[in-house]
Design an enzyme around this catalytic site. Sequence first.
Site, PDB file in Angstrom:
ATOM      1  N   ASP A  85       0.817  -1.208   0.000  1.00 29.48           N
ATOM      2  CA  ASP A  85       0.000   0.000   0.000  1.00 29.48           C
ATOM      3  C   ASP A  85       0.849   1.255   0.000  1.00 29.48           C
ATOM      4  O   ASP A  85       1.946   1.289   0.564  1.00 29.48           O
ATOM      5  CB  ASP A  85      -0.900  -0.013   1.246  1.00 29.48           C
ATOM      6  CG  ASP A  85      -1.819   1.181   1.336  1.00 29.48           C
ATOM      7  OD1 ASP A  85      -2.683   1.312   0.454  1.00 29.48           O
ATOM      8  OD2 ASP A  85      -1.659   1.982   2.270  1.00 29.48           O
ATOM      9  N   GLU A 105       0.839  -0.545  -5.153  1.00 32.99           N
ATOM     10  CA  GLU A 105      -0.149   0.518  -5.348  1.00 32.99           C
ATOM     11  C   GLU A 105       0.650   1.814  -5.486  1.00 32.99           C
ATOM     12  O   GLU A 105       0.965   2.489  -4.507  1.00 32.99           O
ATOM     13  CB  GLU A 105      -1.122   0.603  -4.170  1.00 32.99           C
ATOM     14  CG  GLU A 105      -2.285   1.526  -4.447  1.00 32.99           C
ATOM     15  CD  GLU A 105      -2.546   2.549  -3.346  1.00 32.99           C
ATOM     16  OE1 GLU A 105      -3.379   3.442  -3.555  1.00 32.99           O
ATOM     17  OE2 GLU A 105      -1.891   2.474  -2.288  1.00 32.99           O
TER      18      GLU A 105
END
Length: 735
Positions: A415, A468
Amino acid sequence: MRYERSDLMIGTVREGLQALVEGQHGDPFSILGRHQYGDLTIVRAFLPGALSVQVVEADTSKVLAELETIHEGGLFAGVTGSTTPYLFRIRWPDAVQETEDPYSFAPLLGDLDLHLIAQGTHYELGRTLGAIPMEVDGVEGVRFAVWAPNARRVSAVGDFNSWDGRRHPMRLRPQAGIWELFVPRLTHGERYKFEIIDAHGNLLPQKADPVARASEAAPSTASIVASSKPFRWTDEEWMRARRADLIGDGAISVYEVHPGSWVRITDEGNRVLDWVELSQRLVPYAESLGFTHIELLPIMEHPFGGSWGYQPLGLFAPTGRYGTPEDFAYFVDRCHQAGIGVILDWVPAHFPTDVWGLARFDGTALYEHEDPREGFHRDWNTLIYNLGRNEVKGFLIASALEWLEHFHIDGLRVDAVASMLYRDYSRNEGEWIPNRYGGRENLETVEFLKHLNSIIHDRCPHAFMVAEESTAWPDVTKKPEEGGLGFDFKWNMGWMHDTLHYMQDDPVYRKYHHHAMTFGMIYAYSERFMLPLSHDEVVHGKGSLLGKMPGDHWQKLANLRAYYGFMWGHPGKKLLFMGGEIAQETEWSHDASVHWDLLDRPDHAGLQRLVGDLNRLYTQEPALQFGDLHHEGFEWAVADDAENSVYAMLRSAEDRSAYILIASNFTPLPRHGYRIGVPVEGRWDVVLNTDAAIYGGSNFGQVEAWTERQPAHGKAFSVSLVLPPLATVFLRQKQ
C-alpha cells in the site's frame, strides 16, 4: 550456620537492591537468581506480596533453603549448599505456588541471532523476538524478547504477574539492543505487554509487542502468546503447483474484500463473520464467480476499525476481530483447496501514533524518524518508518515473509508506495528534507523496496508483489538487477481514473473524450499492470460504481455491464471490490454488509452472473491472457471512431492459434452493419454479450458473424456486426 543480612548482600550494593525493588534496575540478573561468592551460593528472588519463599531441589523437592526477607518491598535471599536445579515454593496469601526461577536460566538468543537482528537480515523475527513458547532445560515456558536499545529497563508484564513491571525485568543483550527473559510455566494464550523505562528514567505506557503473533481484538490492546504448534495444512497440491515462471502468464482476476463488512449478521448485533464462517461462505462464493484470487484489505492487527486496516500496529498478527491465527490459516487453506489464491494488503509505509504501539517505543524515535519533516504524515496522522535503519528494514521484511512463508499467502499488495518514494509527498515547500543529492526521491525507500522484492523472490519464488503506486515512477515492475523496484505488478491507477471519468459522461458527450479509453494502451506495456476497481473508488463520498454511471436505472446497469466487458477485454490483470459484482447502489460502509438483498432483483442478479461469465471466459481463453503482459497479443481493431463511441480490441494467443474480438458500443444507439477488420476468415461466434437477457439486457445483437473478403482497418477480411446499445460483445474465431 546462620548468616546475617549483610552476608546475604555480598557482591552487590544496597542501592542496587533499592533500584530493583523500585523497578529501576536495568540488570536484574546481576542481583536475582543464584550467585556464587567464594564458598557461598546465594539465591535472591523478588516476589512482592509473597509471605514466604523456599528453595527446593527440582528433582526431589528437598528444601534447600528458607529465604529471608531482606527488603520489605518483597526481596528475599538465602544461602544454599547446592548448585543443582531448583524451584521456588512460594506461599501467597491465598495459594502455594511452585515454579522455576526465571533468573536461573542462561541467555537464550545466540550471537548469530543478535548479529543478524542488528544487521537487519534476520528474517525469522516472528520466531525469534516476541513471545515464543519453548522448552529450556526441560522446562516449558515462554521466552520474551524485544528490541529496545535505548531503554533503561524493560519488563514483561501480563496476567501472570498482575501487570507489575517490577516482577519480571529482562536481560539486555547490548550488542543488538535486545532484551530477553524466559518465564517458566507459561503457555500460549497468555496476555502480555512490555513495560519500559526510558533512558531518562521515565515510565512509558505499557507497549504491545511489535512482533506479537496474536493480539486481543480491538478495542483491547494486549498481545497474546501464540502457539508454536504448526498448523496442519492440507494445501499440498496447491503449493506444488505454484511456479515462479507462471506468475502473470495466466488469468488473474481478484475479488477484493474487507472481511468485516462482506457479510454482517444483523440479527446478532450486526456481528462480523469469523474466519471459519468466511471459509464456509466467502470461499465458495468467490469460486462460483470464477475469481482466481481473494485479496483482503489489511488483516494485520490494527486499533481503529475505520482505518480498514491501513493503520496497522501488529505486522505479524492476524487481527483478533475474526478469530485466532489458526483460524486464519484455516481460511487460507480452504481457499487453496478451492483453487483460489490469497493476496494480502500490507502496509510498510506508516503506522499510527497510539502510545501503546510503536511510537517512541523505547522513549526515542526507534521505528520512526525523529524529524517530523521525514517522519510524520499529516494526511493520515501517522508516523513513517525510518527505512534508513537496518533493524527497521529487517522488521518489515520479516513481517512480509511471515505471511508468505508461515501463512502460505500467495502475494502481497504493498500500500501507498507513492507516499514512500517521494520525500515531498503531500508536503509544501519547506516541509520536507531533500535527499543527499538535493532531490525529492526517497533513496532509502528505493533501496528498501529493491531489497524487499529480491529477498521475497529468492525465498518465495511462487509469490507475487503488487505495488499501489499512483505516479509515473519508472520501472516499478522491472527487476532490481535491471534498475527497477522489483514488483511483479503495478495497479494501473491512470487507466482506472481515465476510464471511470469517461463512463461518468453522458453518452452524448463521450465522443469528446474518446481518448480516455484508449490512452492506457499507450503505456500499457511499460509496466506489468493490474486494472483495479478497488475500494478507494466507492468511499469518501464517491458513491458506488453503479452510481457513477449516467442515465436511468436500466441505462446505469447497461453502462456498468459494458464497462466490465471493456475491462475484462482490455490487457491487464483484473481486480474488483466486493459489491461491484452485484452493482451495489450506495457506496461501501465498513460497518455494514454488502447489500445482498439486491440479488432478489433480476437485473442485479444478472450483472453478478455477467461477472462470473467474464471471469470464466478470461480463464478459459488463452487469447484473453497473453496480451496482458505481451504487446504481441493485442491490437486495436477500432480505436478512432469517436463519433460513434465504438472501440474494438483484438486479442490473440501466443502462437496466434486463437483470436478474440471485443467490441464496445458506449452509446444507447444500436449499430447495424458495423464493419470491423479481422486477421483470419471464417466464422466468428459471439461468446459473450453484455446486453444478453440473462444479464438484464435487451438481448439485442447476433450470435455469429461470417467474414467477408472486404478489407477494413488494414485487414483483408472483415465482419459485419450488430452492436447492441451500451454493450460489449466478445467474438471468438471458430477453429
